[in-house]
Design a protein around this motif. Structure first.
Motif, PDB file in Angstrom:
ATOM      1  N   TYR A 119       0.834  -1.205   0.000  1.00 21.16           N
ATOM      2  CA  TYR A 119       0.000   0.000   0.000  1.00 21.16           C
ATOM      3  C   TYR A 119       0.870   1.258   0.000  1.00 21.16           C
ATOM      4  O   TYR A 119       0.638   2.190  -0.776  1.00 21.16           O
ATOM      5  CB  TYR A 119      -0.913  -0.018   1.219  1.00 21.16           C
ATOM      6  CG  TYR A 119      -1.726   1.245   1.422  1.00 21.16           C
ATOM      7  CD1 TYR A 119      -2.905   1.460   0.715  1.00 21.16           C
ATOM      8  CD2 TYR A 119      -1.308   2.223   2.331  1.00 21.16           C
ATOM      9  CE1 TYR A 119      -3.653   2.611   0.901  1.00 21.16           C
ATOM     10  CE2 TYR A 119      -2.052   3.379   2.525  1.00 21.16           C
ATOM     11  CZ  TYR A 119      -3.221   3.569   1.806  1.00 21.16           C
ATOM     12  OH  TYR A 119      -3.956   4.720   1.989  1.00 21.16           O
ATOM     13  N   VAL A 120       1.871   1.285   0.866  1.00 20.01           N
ATOM     14  CA  VAL A 120       2.740   2.463   0.958  1.00 20.01           C
ATOM     15  C   VAL A 120       3.526   2.653  -0.343  1.00 20.01           C
ATOM     16  O   VAL A 120       3.666   3.777  -0.838  1.00 20.01           O
ATOM     17  CB  VAL A 120       3.700   2.330   2.159  1.00 20.01           C
ATOM     18  CG1 VAL A 120       4.748   3.436   2.141  1.00 20.01           C
ATOM     19  CG2 VAL A 120       2.915   2.357   3.466  1.00 20.01           C
ATOM     20  N   ALA A 121       4.022   1.557  -0.904  1.00 18.33           N
ATOM     21  CA  ALA A 121       4.819   1.647  -2.135  1.00 18.33           C
ATOM     22  C   ALA A 121       3.984   2.136  -3.317  1.00 18.33           C
ATOM     23  O   ALA A 121       4.478   2.910  -4.150  1.00 18.33           O
ATOM     24  CB  ALA A 121       5.424   0.282  -2.454  1.00 18.33           C
ATOM     25  N   PRO A 143       3.094  11.320  -2.500  1.00 19.01           N
ATOM     26  CA  PRO A 143       4.430  11.712  -2.978  1.00 19.01           C
ATOM     27  C   PRO A 143       4.933  12.980  -2.285  1.00 19.01           C
ATOM     28  O   PRO A 143       4.806  14.091  -2.807  1.00 19.01           O
ATOM     29  CB  PRO A 143       4.201  11.942  -4.477  1.00 19.01           C
ATOM     30  CG  PRO A 143       2.766  12.378  -4.568  1.00 19.01           C
ATOM     31  CD  PRO A 143       2.032  11.634  -3.478  1.00 19.01           C
ATOM     32  N   LEU A 144       5.525  12.816  -1.121  1.00 18.06           N
ATOM     33  CA  LEU A 144       5.900  13.970  -0.304  1.00 18.06           C
ATOM     34  C   LEU A 144       6.929  14.865  -0.976  1.00 18.06           C
ATOM     35  O   LEU A 144       6.854  16.097  -0.877  1.00 18.06           O
ATOM     36  CB  LEU A 144       6.427  13.482   1.052  1.00 18.06           C
ATOM     37  CG  LEU A 144       5.404  12.770   1.944  1.00 18.06           C
ATOM     38  CD1 LEU A 144       6.067  12.347   3.250  1.00 18.06           C
ATOM     39  CD2 LEU A 144       4.195  13.637   2.215  1.00 18.06           C
ATOM     40  N   ILE A 175       7.108  12.783   6.822  1.00 18.03           N
ATOM     41  CA  ILE A 175       6.408  14.070   6.857  1.00 18.03           C
ATOM     42  C   ILE A 175       7.214  15.080   7.677  1.00 18.03           C
ATOM     43  O   ILE A 175       7.344  16.246   7.293  1.00 18.03           O
ATOM     44  CB  ILE A 175       4.991  13.889   7.446  1.00 18.03           C
ATOM     45  CG1 ILE A 175       4.109  13.103   6.469  1.00 18.03           C
ATOM     46  CG2 ILE A 175       4.361  15.246   7.772  1.00 18.03           C
ATOM     47  CD1 ILE A 175       2.752  12.714   7.030  1.00 18.03           C
ATOM     48  N   HIS A 176       7.788  14.619   8.771  1.00 17.96           N
ATOM     49  CA  HIS A 176       8.598  15.510   9.622  1.00 17.96           C
ATOM     50  C   HIS A 176       9.789  16.057   8.845  1.00 17.96           C
ATOM     51  O   HIS A 176      10.094  17.262   8.920  1.00 17.96           O
ATOM     52  CB  HIS A 176       9.072  14.744  10.855  1.00 17.96           C
ATOM     53  CG  HIS A 176       9.788  15.595  11.866  1.00 17.96           C
ATOM     54  ND1 HIS A 176      11.136  15.898  11.761  1.00 17.96           N
ATOM     55  CD2 HIS A 176       9.337  16.224  12.991  1.00 17.96           C
ATOM     56  CE1 HIS A 176      11.489  16.657  12.769  1.00 17.96           C
ATOM     57  NE2 HIS A 176      10.424  16.876  13.536  1.00 17.96           N
ATOM     58  N   VAL A 177      10.456  15.206   8.103  1.00 20.32           N
ATOM     59  CA  VAL A 177      11.601  15.650   7.303  1.00 20.32           C
ATOM     60  C   VAL A 177      11.169  16.679   6.268  1.00 20.32           C
ATOM     61  O   VAL A 177      11.828  17.707   6.073  1.00 20.32           O
ATOM     62  CB  VAL A 177      12.274  14.436   6.620  1.00 20.32           C
ATOM     63  CG1 VAL A 177      13.288  14.900   5.576  1.00 20.32           C
ATOM     64  CG2 VAL A 177      12.960  13.551   7.649  1.00 20.32           C
ATOM     65  N   ALA A 178      10.053  16.425   5.593  1.00 25.36           N
ATOM     66  CA  ALA A 178       9.569  17.343   4.559  1.00 25.36           C
ATOM     67  C   ALA A 178       9.233  18.703   5.153  1.00 25.36           C
ATOM     68  O   ALA A 178       9.568  19.750   4.571  1.00 25.36           O
ATOM     69  CB  ALA A 178       8.339  16.742   3.875  1.00 25.36           C
ATOM     70  N   ILE A 179       8.601  18.712   6.324  1.00 31.17           N
ATOM     71  CA  ILE A 179       8.253  19.977   6.971  1.00 31.17           C
ATOM     72  C   ILE A 179       9.501  20.673   7.499  1.00 31.17           C
ATOM     73  O   ILE A 179       9.638  21.902   7.387  1.00 31.17           O
ATOM     74  CB  ILE A 179       7.235  19.733   8.101  1.00 31.17           C
ATOM     75  CG1 ILE A 179       5.884  19.301   7.510  1.00 31.17           C
ATOM     76  CG2 ILE A 179       7.066  20.989   8.966  1.00 31.17           C
ATOM     77  CD1 ILE A 179       4.852  18.913   8.542  1.00 31.17           C
TER      78      ILE A 179
END
Length: 198
Positions: free
Chosen positions: A69-71, A76-77, A139-143
Motif C-alpha cells: 500500500y505504501v509503495a 508523494p511527499l 512528513i517531519h523531514v519534509a516539513i
C-alpha cells in the motif's frame, strides 16, 4: 469401451504478489480482525499449508499488504513539498491529496495504515504502527526542510489531521465534503503560517 480417465489439469503456480494484492483489498475493507485465515485461503485459492509457507503467518501477510500500500499509494511527499511551494501551500496540497485518496474507493476507504493501527491483534497493530511511524518521520523531514523550528508542532498537527480525514472517510463521509474540509483546513493553516512568515 474402456473408460477414459480424466486428466487432471496441472495446478497453476501460486503468485505470491497477486495473493498480497487480493489480501490487501480484504484487509483494507474488513480490517485485520475481520478477515480470518479461512477467508484468506479461499480468496487466494490455496490451502493453509501453502499459505503459511508463502507468508509465514496472517500478520506476516498483513505486513506485506501494508508495505505494498505504501509503495503504490503513498503520498508523494517530495513532489508535494517542492521548492516552488510555500509550506502552507504544500500542506494544503497534502491535505487535498490525502482526502482524495482516502475517499476515492468506496470499498476501501481511509488510510490503510492508519486504520490498520486500530487492529485488536497486538502483532498486527505493532506492524501498522511501525509503518505508520515511518510515514510520520517522512512528513517531519519534509516539513523540517521548510520550518525546522516548527517541525515537531506542525508534524503533530498534520498527522493528527490526516488521521481525522481517514476516520471520516472510513465512517462514510462523502468525498466532496471531505475534500471541502481538507481545503478549508489547509487554507486556515496557510493563513496562520503566512502571518508568521512561513
Amino acid at each position: 469401451m474402456q473408460e477414459l480417465k480424466r486428466q487432471r489439469r496441472p495446478r497453476r503456480e501460486f503468485d505470491r504478489e497477486e495473493g498480497v494484492a487480493k489480501a490487501q483489498a480484504l484487509f483494507h475493507r474488513h480490517g485485520f480482525d475481520g478477515v480470518g485465515v479461512a477467508a484468506l485461503t479461499e480468496a487466494l485459492d490455496i490451502h493453509p499449508p501453502s499459505f503459511y509457507a508463502a507468508y509465514g503467518s496472517k500478520a506476516g501477510l498483513f505486513e506485506r499488504t501494508l508495505e505494498r500500500y505504501v509503495a503504490e499509494q503513498g503520498l508523494p511527499l517530495s513532489e508535494i513539498f517542492s521548492d516552488d511551494r510555500s509550506l502552507g501551500e504544500a500542506i494544503t496540497h497534502l491535505f487535498i491529496a490525502a482526502a482524495d485518496q482516502y475517499s476515492r474507493d468506496a470499498c476501501c476507504p481511509g488510510c490503510f495504515v492508519t486504520e490498520g493501527a486500530r487492529a485488536a491483534d497486538p502483532d498486527a497493530r505493532a506492524v501498522a504502527l511501525k509503518i505508520g511511524q515511518q510515514m510520520i518521520e517522512a512528513i517531519h523531514v519534509a516539513i523540517a526542510n521548510h520550518a525546522p523550528d516548527q517541525a515537531d508542532k506542525l508534524t503533530d498537527f498534520v498527522v493528527t489531521t490526516l488521521r481525522g480525514f481517514s476516520a471520516a472517510a472510513y465512517a462514510g463521509l462523502q468525498a466532496e465534503r471531505l475534500l471541502a474540509v481538507a481545503r478549508y483546513s489547509g487554507e486556515l493553516l496557510a493563513k496562520e503560517l503566512d502571518s508568521t512568515g512561513r
